[in-house]
Structures are given as C-alpha cells and as structure tokens.
Design an enzyme around this catalytic site. Structure first.
Site, mmCIF file in Angstrom:
data_model
loop_
_atom_site.group_PDB
_atom_site.id
_atom_site.type_symbol
_atom_site.label_atom_id
_atom_site.label_comp_id
_atom_site.label_asym_id
_atom_site.label_seq_id
_atom_site.Cartn_x
_atom_site.Cartn_y
_atom_site.Cartn_z
ATOM 1 C CE LYS A 80 -3.956 2.009 2.506
ATOM 2 N NZ LYS A 80 -4.820 1.875 3.706
ATOM 3 C CB SER A 155 -8.013 3.914 2.561
ATOM 4 O OG SER A 155 -7.171 3.206 3.466
ATOM 5 C CB SER A 179 -8.238 1.135 5.472
ATOM 6 O OG SER A 179 -8.935 2.362 5.452
#
Lengths: 501, 98, 498
Positions: A80, A155, A179
């Site tokens: 990420k 996210s 997330s």
C-alpha cells in the site's frame, strides 16, 4: 507449469523451496499479470519492475548458495502506497506527495525485505487513507475485479484488488477504521487488522496515530498468517509497539479448530441498514461454526452505536495535526513560490492545491473539534466514548472468546454511488470501527456471495488484544468448511478478467 | 440554525493553512454542518465520570537510551526539498517572527 | 509628542510591575529528545537530522530517557512536585522552522509543577514560585537572506537548518513574581542567573547563553501603584543574557508607563528584545490564530516516573543554592557584605572554581571582583565570556605567591591576558614584568636611594625608622615596580642597621 499467479503464497514458497520455480520466474509471472490486467483494475500506482526483479534475483542467489531463508522468501507482494520504501515513489494517494521518494524504509518494508519478500510496487488508496472506496485517490479509482463498475473498498482498495486480480498473492494494507477489512470483504479476500501495536507504524504515513495499524491481505487464511508473522513484533522505533512475542498466528491458521470456542454475535451490528444477502451469508457462516463445535451466543455492546461519531471526531482531530507537516517547505508539492508570496501564503496555496476534497473536509472537521471552546464537547467527549467502547469489549470478552459480525453492512457499491454523500460513505465502516477504537485484533474472511448482486460478503471476527491467533482459528475453520461446500476458496468463483496486452 | 457558519469555516481554513476558494467554502459549510450533527451524537452519552482514552493501549514509560544513531546525509535530508541553497532548505520569505 | 519611554524612577513611582518569566533550557543530552541524532552545536547545516526530526512522513518519536531524567532533576531542584503520570501534547501551529508544524510539548500535565526557589538581591532574600517545568523540543534555525540586516523584515527568502530541531528543551515557568517594584528587574536577573548555576550544578545543560542554550521570555504588565487593576501584558522574547533580563524588563516597564501616561493602550503582543539598541520592538499581536489546539500526543505513551526513580534522582541532587552559599561564606570567612558583592557580581562559580585550583578565597575574590569584573563591565559581558578563566587566575596567583609577581604586576598580567597577549608566561615575557629577585640589583638600587636621600637617612638614624618608607618607595620606583617590597624592606633594614 500451471499459472504461477493462481497459486497461494504458501504454495509458491513451497515450489521455490523445492527449486521447482525461481523467485525471478514467480515475480515475472506477476509482473506480466499486472501488465495484462492492471489497465482495467488500476490497483497499482507504481510498479517497481527493476527493483522487484533485482530483489527476486537476490533471493534466488541466496537460495542457490544454500542460505537459510524465511518461509515466504521469494514470494511477491503489493505494498500500500502509505508505507515508505527507500527510493521508491510514495504518495499516500495524494498530489501533495507526487514524486516524493523517501530516504528511508518503513519498519514493515525492512521486515519484508529481511524475509526475502519481493515488493512488486505500490498500490492505490484513498488519499491519506481517508475513504472507503479509493475514489478519493488523487490518481484515479481502483476497480473491483469482481465487477469493474464497482469500487474495491477502501482505503486499501488497491492492495485488495491486486490480490483478488491475481496480480500478487500477498499485499500489505493499513487499517484505521476498516481499510484492510472492508476492501477484503468487497473483494472476496482475507484482510487482517492486527492488534494495535502488534505491527509497527514506523514509516506508515499517519492518518490517525492512535488507530492506524498495518496488516496482511491475502487470498487465504494461511497466507495472511504467514505474512502477519513476517511483519509483526516489537519495534523500538514505534513507542506504541507492544514488546511481546507475536501471537501464534500461523499455528492457528494451520489448526483451525473451533470446537469449544465461545463466539459472540454482536447484537448491535446487524438489522436495519444491512443488506439481506449480507445478513444471510453471515448467519449461515455462524451456523457453520456452530456445527464445527463452537458455542455461539448473542452479546450486546450498547455503546457501539456511538463508535462512528466518536471515530469521526478522533480521526479528523489527529489527522488535522498529522497532515500539518505537508506545508511545501521540506518536501512535496509547492505552489505559488513566485518570489513575492510569503512562506505563509505558499503553504496555504500548496495545501489548497495538493489536498483533495475529503482530506480538506476532515482537516477542517478535526481543526474544529480541537479548537478552543469545542475541545471538551467534541474531542474530549469522543475520548470518553472510546473508553465506553473498550469497556463494552472487555465485558463481552468475559463471556466469549471472539466477537463476530458482518464486515460491512453492504457489498461493494458502484463507482460514483456515494462519493457525494460523505455520511453514507462513513457508514461503510460501522462494523469495523469499534475494534480500532479499542485497539483489538480483527479480520474479515470471505463467507460467500450475496444473492442480490453476486458479490462477496465478509465475515468479521474480533479478538482481544494480542489474541490475533483466535482470528486465524475462526478464519481457517470457516475457510475449510466453505471450501468443502464450494470446491475451493471463494476467489475461485471470481469472474475472469479480460486480459489485455 | 447551522452548527457551523461559513465564517467559522473560513476561520478554520486559516488555522489549517488552506486557501479555500469561495466555492469550496460554500460547499463545505453545509457539509460540515451535517457531519457535525452526526458526530455531535457523542454528547448524548452521559459520561461525566468516565475517563477519556487517548491511546488504544495502556502502555507507559516507553523510552530509549540517550544514544546516537546514524543521521541522514544532508543530500538525503534535502532530497525532497522543493528548493535548497547552501545545504539548507530554501523557503519563501517568512512574514511573521516566531 | 510624549516621550517614548519614561525614566524608570518616574515609571515605578506611578506603576507596579507584574512579571513572569519563561525560561527555555536546552539539555546537554547526547541525542535529541525524540530521535538518535546528535545535538552538537555548530555542526554543518542539516548534518544532524533524520526522518524523525525532519518531520518526514511516517516517522515516529521515541522519548529520550535522559531527557526525562533531566526534567525530573530540574523539577526537584526547584522544589517541584513530580507528576506520577503525565503525557506529551501537540501544540499545533505552522512555522517553517518547525518540521511537523506542531511542537511536541506538554500542556496541562507537566512533569514538574508547584515549586519554588529563593534568590538573594542586595542581601535580601526573595521567594520565586515556580508554576511548572515541562519537556518539549526545540525548532530548526532560519537564516534570513536578502534583507539589509539579516533580519526577517525585508528578506527575500529564508534558509532553514534543522540541526537544532528536536533538541530537548525544558521550559520553566514562574508564577507572577511579586517583589517591591524597584527590585523587580534585579530579582528577575538574579533568578535567571541562579537558575543557570543550578543547571550547571545539576549537569543537565551547558547553559551557554551565547549559543542560545538558555533563553528567556519576560512577561510584563503594569498596574497603577497600590491597586490591583491588572494591566495587559506583553511577552518579550529573545532575552538571552543576565544583563538583558534586567535591561529588557526595565525597558518594558518604562515603555508601557509612557504609553499608559499618554492615554494609550498596551497591546497583548510578543515583543523582541534588541541587545544592541537596548529596546523592544513589536512582534506579533495575539489573535485567534493563537489557537494551538493542544491534544495528547498519540505517538508517545504517557510518562509515569516511579517514586523510586524520583527518590533516586533526588538523592543525586547537589546542595540547594541557598545552603551552599551559606556554607561557602563560612568556609571562606567572608562578611555578609563581601558575599553579597560576590553574588551580585555573578562571581560565585568562578571563585569556587578558582579556589578549587588552590587559590585562597580572598585572592580569588580580589581578582574576580576587581580586575576581571571591571573588564567584563566595560565590555558589557558576563564574567564567563572573558578570555580569562579560573585556570589563568590560579596561574597568576601562584606566581604572586612564589614572589615572581606582586599585585601590581599581576594586574598588568591580567591586562595582557584580557588583551589576548597569550599565556601568563608569555605576557610576563613580552611585557618584562617579572620581579627582580637577585639581591645584587636591589642592593645597588638601595645604595642609590640612600645616596640620593641623605635627609631621609638622617631621620632614620635620629630614631625615626618609619621614615624608611620613603626609601622603599624610591627603590621600587627605581626598579619600575618589579621588586618585592618586603624583600626591599628586609635588605634596606639590614643596610641601615635597623
């Protein structure tokens, strides 16, 4: 040789250990897959082809030299874009950091590298992890491989989409309010939020410091546990890191015996506002666990209904301060430096130009919540609610070993559906937020497809602090029982993506 | 009666150093008003005797020994700088003294 | 047109000053407060930084244990209570030399609070209440480029060096200092000066004011004499020497009095002290932009010093300054008046250091309050800024004790040392200052004196031996002072048979 990208991380590790495949081959296969499908999925913001192949070659060389390697050595991973990796662009999905190359590795990246895990590139995310759909990324939305017209969650939509599109067997996410777990649920994959402090935040670009937790994303419970073990453990660089042994997550994932385990269904997380198909799959999964010998009871956590409002005070407050550093002085986007504008003006212009709408909204909200005259009513009161939620958990864990709920009230929604309705978007995280507020361990495991839309549903498990192993116990039990029904993990039901070159 | 006015939003923007456009101010004020109505629910919980929680876990006294660890090189430190001069970060003229 | 400032006597006749001091002390830890970077002063720019103190995205702070220890020691030495549990807090405001745009500090939970200390001014003891002492971090340093004066006004841009960012600071805040108006400024100076001695004794800071490791902000307001009507206060920053503490407060009293007398209003603002011109200028007016939005630092966990640790640290504390002063006075045999001169002259520590090198108390006092104090005063600096330290004083006094120098010559040696003419030996060599110890030249000089002063010799011979003093004077003059007077008397007496 069968398609390397369809294999689990554990299988790939085994193949490489048996020298039936090299890390370079495995890595190249995934790079090729990225090349073939990422134009449609858009999971990656940056693919580090050279770096990944070099890392893979280094692992192969070590293996050839007979060096002892970690259990995941040579397996590729998607990172990420919120975690720093030295010399590799890191943006946190924001224009403010476009082109920034950190001069240091986050602790998670250090541990991945030490484990010989190959980092393919950086995945898309909502800007500064603020969002539940990746639509808030400054670099475009990621598409859900199950239905490209839908969001992959957020996210960390990029990380979950990458593994669900077979672009990587493993990914790293970060979970502040869901997330990791919500995108896991939306993409039919496993997403684990370890105990707060169980994984290091050093090098994680902070959203809300008291909530952020890095964790593993994978297509199977065992893969997630293997990755969990590789990145977890005490870090002297993070003051909030727990100085204890990592819970036995891999053993739990291999064992998966829920006989006698006491499971509490949270009464408040269900009912009105929950999609029928989500509730149906959730209850079937609970039934299944009962059949496997678990003792299931209903538990009440009366303050969970205040978790969402408390979260949307605590998070913006901390974020408003964490994001102050993006001021165009030391790094990042600088706008308006024309020789006449003052530093103060350049800061304001740069922040205006660099931040997206949701980031500004939350900074403003947090600034408001902390400002004099409002602190007690907002931030102060939210912290008290946080205490009440932690007490709800503590009381529940006196009765049961783990708590369960749906991971999300609905399945993945269409791109554009909620982008103009912040509150509808916030409500995605109803089930996942309480665990962040209390610092608990929690995870989402695939438990089937909703009848209405044929999209994946996530089964949410919450466990006490540093009992992350219990998550894997439940996840593994559920996974093997469901695989028996389906003839494979849920991901095998995902539609094939069109391959483009 | 909104819980937050356009003027208050403009004030917050100054505190947060964001040069919001008029258009953004127009949009943000009602949005924030809605969100504040949602988050304001925390005040419905009577919690006078409840201690606030600032940290997820009750750790205390995490400290390190007073020892040096290697620094970044000045080149690394300045590598992301929008502008630099004489091994320092170059910033526009500063209006206010600290 | 009214005067910009009043005479201090006129100001104090009409107003009572209300003061408070905030003193920032840089600790002498090896590493910064929240990271492992070194803290050396004067290193090349941006060579002592890391992701943490540069505020890079993702970096996290970890508390320096030695910083906490020093804070506790300072708190204990100021008779404070030590918190059983306290947190760091973020003070949020934007400034280019502050990497995170918040300062990691403490807010309503300082590590030390509710203390006191005593200072002596003109023999009178004043008690100063301490509100709190808390831990925080320093900022980077900006150089302003393009302006005529190197100041912020008129600069085209600024250059920032973050070497100083993150160095541990302890902020010590006094409660309102209530002393007789005429003593206010002197008491403030004495407090800061004594605080420095205390910090040195605790070995927690180098306390180099010239390097900014002790910085003082002075809050001053006025109320009409004898009333309790509180005035608006100003905060004068950048007061970085003992003298300027006294001068800046005096200036602010006279300025505010003039404004009030002219019917004006005092603005609540920060003001900047200018050492060179001796005035304060307006800085920034307090406004609603000063909403620091403090909240507990989520990246750091609370500090809960165990009582055992606190007691261990208490046991290591040096003697309290007042007790120490009393002990030293007895040991040295000084009168109250002598001791007061030593304290007021800021000469206590140099005298202690000089005595430790084997010099008698009276000799150490003589040099530090005489020759050296005069020179410091002329240059407008503190004693420790002189190029002469305890070691040189001891060296010169040793030469006096051995008979190589007398006091008069020693004074000339100090003159040379202060002028940077080298070591004592070099100064003596260059200036030709050593005493003549050979009897030969002395006897020759005595003979010349006897020959030149028959009338004096006659007086002596007629039973007035005291008259011989004139002959000694003549000999000394002949020897250009470079003779030991006692030796001359001895030889002269022998010659004259008395």
């Amino acid at each position: 040789m069968s398609d390397l990208t369809r294999k689990t991380a554990a299988e790939l590790a085994e193949l490489m250990a048996a020298k039936q495949a090299s890390s370079v081959e495995v890595t190249q296969a995934h790079l090729d897959r990225i090349g073939a499908v990422d134009g449609a999925v858009r999971a990656f913001l940056h693919v580090d082809t050279e770096g990944a192949l070099a890392q893979a070659a280094a692992v192969d060389a070590k293996r050839a030299a007979g060096e002892e390697l970690g259990p995941l050595a040579g397996v590729p991973l998607a990172l990420k874009d919120v975690l720093t990796q030295e010399g590799v662009p890191t943006t946190a999905g924001s224009k403010v950091l476009e082109g920034w190359k950190p001069p240091y590795d986050s602790t998670v990246v250090k541990r991945l590298k030490a484990a010989g895990i190959v980092i393919l590139g950086k995945t898309n995310m909502d800007e500064f992890a603020m969002g539940s759909s990746t639509e808030n990324s400054a670099y475009g939305t990621t598409h859900n491989p199950w239905d490209l017209a839908r969001i992959p969650g957020g996210s960390g939509g990029g990380s979950s989409a990458a593994i669900s599109a077979y672009e990587a067997p493993l990914a790293i996410g970060t979970d502040t309010g869901g997330s990791i777990r919500q995108p896991g649920a939306f993409t039919g994959t496993v997403g684990v939020k370890p105990t707060y402090g169980g994984t290091s935040r050093y090098g994680l670009i902070a959203l809300a410091s008291s909530l952020d937790t890095p964790g593993p994303c994978a297509r199977t419970t065992l893969d997630a546990a293997l990755l969990h073990e590789a990145i977890a453990g005490w870090d002297p660089m993070d003051s909030t890191s727990i100085n204890q042994d990592v819970p036995p997550v891999v053993a739990a994932a291999r064992n998966g015996d829920v006989a006698g385990l006491r499971i509490g269904v949270v009464k408040e997380l269900g009912g009105e506002g929950y999609q029928p198909g989500v509730e149906a799959r959730f209850h079937e999964a609970v039934e299944l666990l009962t059949k496997l010998g678990a003792e299931v009871v209903e538990v009440s956590c009366p303050h969970f209904e205040y978790a969402l409002p408390a979260y949307y005070l605590i998070l913006p407050s901390e974020a408003s301060s964490n994001l102050a550093k993006f001021d165009a002085m030391r790094y990042g986007l600088r706008v308006g430096d024309d020789g006449t504008n003052s530093a103060e003006t350049v800061m304001s212009l740069s922040r205006e130009a660099g931040f997206g709408a949701e980031v500004k909204r939350r900074i403003m909200l947090g600034t408001h919540a902390l400002s004099s005259g409002y602190y007690d009513a907002y931030y102060g009161q939210a912290q008290k609610v946080r205490t009440l939620i932690a007490r709800d958990f503590a009381k529940a864990y006196e009765q049961v070993d783990v708590l369960v709920s749906p991971a999300t009230p609905t399945t993945a929604f269409a791109i554009g559906d909620r982008i103009n309705d912040p509150i509808a978007m916030y409500k995605n995280d109803l089930c996942t937020i309480p665990s962040n507020l209390a610092g608990n361990a929690a995870a989402s495991f695939p438990c089937g497809l909703a009848d209405e839309d044929g999209l994946p549903v996530g089964f949410h498990v919450m466990a006490p602090v540093m009992r992350d192993d219990l998550l894997y116990t439940v996840g593994a039990a559920l996974e093997s029982a469901l695989a028996e029904q389906w003839g494979g993990v849920l991901m095998t039901k995902a539609p094939e993506l069109e391959v483009t070159r | 009666m909104p819980s937050i006015t356009r003027e208050e939003v403009a004030h917050l923007a100054r505190l947060a150093r964001i040069e919001l456009s008029d258009d953004e101010l127009d949009h943000l004020a009602p949005q924030l008003d809605q969100i504040i109505a949602l988050v304001g629910q925390v005040s419905q919980v009577a919690a006078d005797d409840i201690p606030p929680t600032s940290h997820a876990l009750p750790l205390t006294n995490v400290m390190r020994a007073d020892e040096n660890i290697p620094c970044l090189t000045p080149e690394q430190a300045l590598s992301g700088a929008p502008a630099s001069e004489a091994q320092r970060f170059r910033v526009p003229r500063i209006l206010e003294e600290d | 047109m009214t005067a910009e400032v009043l005479e201090i006597e006129d100001a104090l006749a009409q107003y009572d000053p209300v003061m408070g001091l905030e003193v920032h002390v840089e600790l002498n830890t090896k590493s910064k407060m929240f990271c492992g970077c070194p803290t050396e002063f004067g290193a090349p720019p941006n060579t002592q930084t890391c992701p943490v103190c540069l505020g890079l995205p993702g970096a996290l702070p970890v508390v320096n244990a030695r910083g906490v220890e020093s804070a506790i020691k300072i708190g204990l030495a100021l008779n404070c209570e030590i918190a059983e549990w306290c947190r760091f807090a973020r003070k949020n405001y934007f400034y280019p030399d502050m990497p995170k745009n918040f300062q990691t500090s403490q807010y309503d939970e300082p590590i030390a609070f509710n203390g006191w200390t005593e200072v002596v001014v003109d023999g009178e003891t004043f008690r100063i209440e301490i509100e709190r002492a808390h831990m925080e971090e320093d900022t980077g340093k900006s150089t302003h480029v393009g302006g005529a004066t190197g100041r912020i006004q008129g600069a085209s841009h600024s250059l920032v060096d973050y070497n100083r960012a993150g160095i541990p600071l302890i902020e010590i805040v006094t409660k309102t200092i209530e002393v007789p108006p005429a003593k206010a400024a002197a008491v403030a100076r004495a407090f800061v000066s004594q605080l420095r001695d205390l910090l040195l004794a605790l070995e927690v800071s180098d306390v180099r004011m010239d390097q900014g490791s002790l910085r003082c902000d002075a809050n001053v307001s006025l109320k009409p004499s004898g009333t309790s009507v509180l005035g608006t206060r100003t905060e004068t920053k950048n007061v970085n020497s003992f003298r300027s503490v006294e001068r800046a407060i005096t200036y602010e009293i006279t300025r505010q009095a003039a404004v009030l007398n002219a019917g004006g209003k005092i603005l609540q603002e920060t003001r900047h002290w200018h050492e060179d011109t001796g005035i304060t200028t307006s800085g920034r007016e307090k406004s609603d932009a000063d909403d620091y939005r403090y909240f507990p630092e989520p990246d750091l966990v609370p500090v809960a010093p165990s009582r055992e640790w606190v007691e261990e640290l208490r046991a290591t504390l040096p003697e309290a300054p007042a007790l120490r002063r009393a002990r030293l006075q007895t040991e040295w045999g000084f009168t109250d008046l002598e001791m007061r001169d030593v304290i007021n002259g800021n000469a206590l520590e140099p005298i202690v250091a000089t005595i430790e090198l084997g010099v008698s108390a009276s000799a150490a006092k003589k040099w530090w309050l005489g020759e050296l104090a005069r020179s410091a005063n002329e240059q407008g600096v503190e004693l420790d800024a002189l190029p002469v330290g305890p070691a040189q004083v001891a060296e010169v006094q040793k030469l006096v004790d051995e008979g190589t120098l007398n006091d008069k010559l020693a004074r000339q040696v100090f003159e040379g040392l202060l002028a940077g003419e080298g070591t004592p030996a070099e100064v003596i060599e260059k200036r030709g200052l050593a005493l003549v110890s050979d009897d030969g030249p002395l006897i020759e000089a005595i003979e010349r004196a006897i020959a030149a002063n028959p009338d004096v010799v006659e007086k002596v011979n007629s039973g007035k031996p005291a008259a011989a003093g004139a002959l000694i004077g003549a000999v000394m003059k002949d020897m250009r002072g470079q003779a030991d007077a006692a030796k001359v008397r001895e030889l002269l007496n022998a010659k004259l048979g008395i």
